[in-house]
Write an enzyme that holds these catalytic residues in place. Structure first.
Site, short mmCIF file in Angstrom:
data_model
loop_
_atom_site.label_atom_id
_atom_site.label_comp_id
_atom_site.label_asym_id
_atom_site.label_seq_id
_atom_site.Cartn_x
_atom_site.Cartn_y
_atom_site.Cartn_z
N GLY A 12 0.78 -1.24 0.00
CA GLY A 12 0.00 0.00 0.00
C GLY A 12 0.81 1.28 0.00
O GLY A 12 0.28 2.33 0.36
N SER A 13 2.06 1.23 -0.46
CA SER A 13 2.85 2.48 -0.48
C SER A 13 2.23 3.51 -1.40
O SER A 13 2.18 4.70 -1.06
CB SER A 13 4.29 2.22 -0.94
N ASN A 14 1.76 3.06 -2.56
CA ASN A 14 1.11 4.02 -3.47
C ASN A 14 -0.20 4.53 -2.89
O ASN A 14 -0.52 5.72 -2.99
CB ASN A 14 0.85 3.36 -4.83
N HIS A 105 1.98 0.97 -13.30
CA HIS A 105 2.80 -0.23 -13.55
C HIS A 105 4.27 0.17 -13.39
O HIS A 105 4.69 1.20 -13.91
CB HIS A 105 2.53 -0.77 -14.96
N ASP A 146 -2.40 -4.56 -19.03
CA ASP A 146 -1.44 -3.46 -19.22
C ASP A 146 -1.46 -2.92 -20.66
O ASP A 146 -0.42 -2.49 -21.18
CB ASP A 146 0.00 -3.91 -18.87
C1 GAR Z 1 3.87 -1.12 -7.18
O1 GAR Z 1 5.21 -1.07 -7.58
C2 GAR Z 1 2.94 -1.12 -8.38
O2 GAR Z 1 3.42 -0.35 -9.45
C3 GAR Z 1 2.96 -2.59 -8.74
O3 GAR Z 1 2.90 -3.25 -7.50
C4 GAR Z 1 3.54 -2.46 -6.51
C5 GAR Z 1 2.59 -2.29 -5.34
O4 GAR Z 1 3.25 -1.70 -4.25
N1 GAR Z 1 1.86 -2.92 -9.61
C6 GAR Z 1 1.95 -3.81 -10.59
O5 GAR Z 1 2.94 -4.48 -10.80
C7 GAR Z 1 0.70 -3.97 -11.42
N2 GAR Z 1 0.99 -4.59 -12.67
P1 GAR Z 1 2.44 -0.95 -3.11
O6 GAR Z 1 1.34 -1.90 -2.65
O7 GAR Z 1 3.47 -0.73 -2.03
O8 GAR Z 1 1.89 0.34 -3.67
#
Ligand code: GAR
Length: 203
Positions: A12-14, A105, A146
């Site tokens: 969940g950083s994003n 992505h 994608d």
């Molecule tokens: C992020 O790097 C996002 O871009 C990637 O998963 C990670 C989730 O991290 N998404 C994909 O690869 C989708 N194809 P987060 O949960 O810490 O945000």
């Protein structure tokens, strides 16, 4: 004011970055809801503690328009942001929210994307191939994997001593956390349109 639902499955950083960004000052959007498919995911706890309503749903519920549509309507959602969401969004939802679902992505699409290429695996593949530049992409979600119209991309340098983990961290910090809120802002301002499958940004 645009109301955002974030769909997430992992750390969940994003999601946290978007919530914090849109909760300070006078922004044109606000996070109304977080949807998660994994009750054990860190994102649920992190978003709850930031005061955001979190719904943990089964895969079957996520695939059911009878569950998802009323939920999104109740929270008056007009933009869905996939931020590390590892479940394919059902076709009915994609149709209903056409050009209103975006995904981040962690690579420069069309490189290192598609089926099975997500999360840390993307960075493992990039390092295996020896690319010198990678980055992140924000795109609209269509029925493919994608494949939707690209809204924005940002490059990130690969270092010789990178591991998948260090590269993932740098791509998040330098690219994902920058372009995802930026794209949401542009969409909220009505500055993004799709013509013939391509995005046009009018600032
Ligand atoms: C992020 O790097 C996002 O871009 C990637 O998963 C990670 C989730 O991290 N998404 C994909 O690869 C989708 N194809 P987060 O949960 O810490 O945000």
């Amino acid at each position: 004011m645009r109301r955002i639902a974030i769909f997430a499955s992992g750390r969940g950083s994003n999601a946290v970055n978007i919530i914090k960004y849109f909760s300070c000052g006078d922004r044109g959007a606000a996070v109304a809801l977080v949807v998660c498919n994994n009750p054990k995911a860190e994102v649920t706890e992190r978003c709850c503690s930031l005061g955001v309503h979190v719904e943990v749903l089964s895969r079957a519920d996520i695939n059911s328009p009878d569950v998802m549509c009323p939920l999104l309507e109740r929270h008056e959602v007009d933009l869905i942001v996939l931020a590390g969401f590892m479940v394919k969004v059902p076709a009915e939802l994609i149709k209903k929210y056409e050009n209103r679902i975006i995904n981040v992505h962690p690579a420069l699409i069309p490189a290192f994307c598609g089926k099975g290429c997500y999360g840390l695996r993307v960075h493992e593949e990039a390092l295996k191939r020896g690319v010198k530049i990678t980055g992140a992409t924000v795109h609209f979600v269509d029925e493919g994997m994608d494949t939707g119209p690209i809204i924005m991309q940002k490059t990130v340098k690969v270092h010789e001593d990178d591991t998948p983990e260090t590269l993932q961290k740098r791509v998040m910090e330098e690219a994902e956390w920058v372009i995802l809120p930026w794209c949401i802002n542009l969409i909220a301002a009505g500055s993004v349109k799709v013509e013939n499958g391509k995005v046009i940004v009018t600032e």
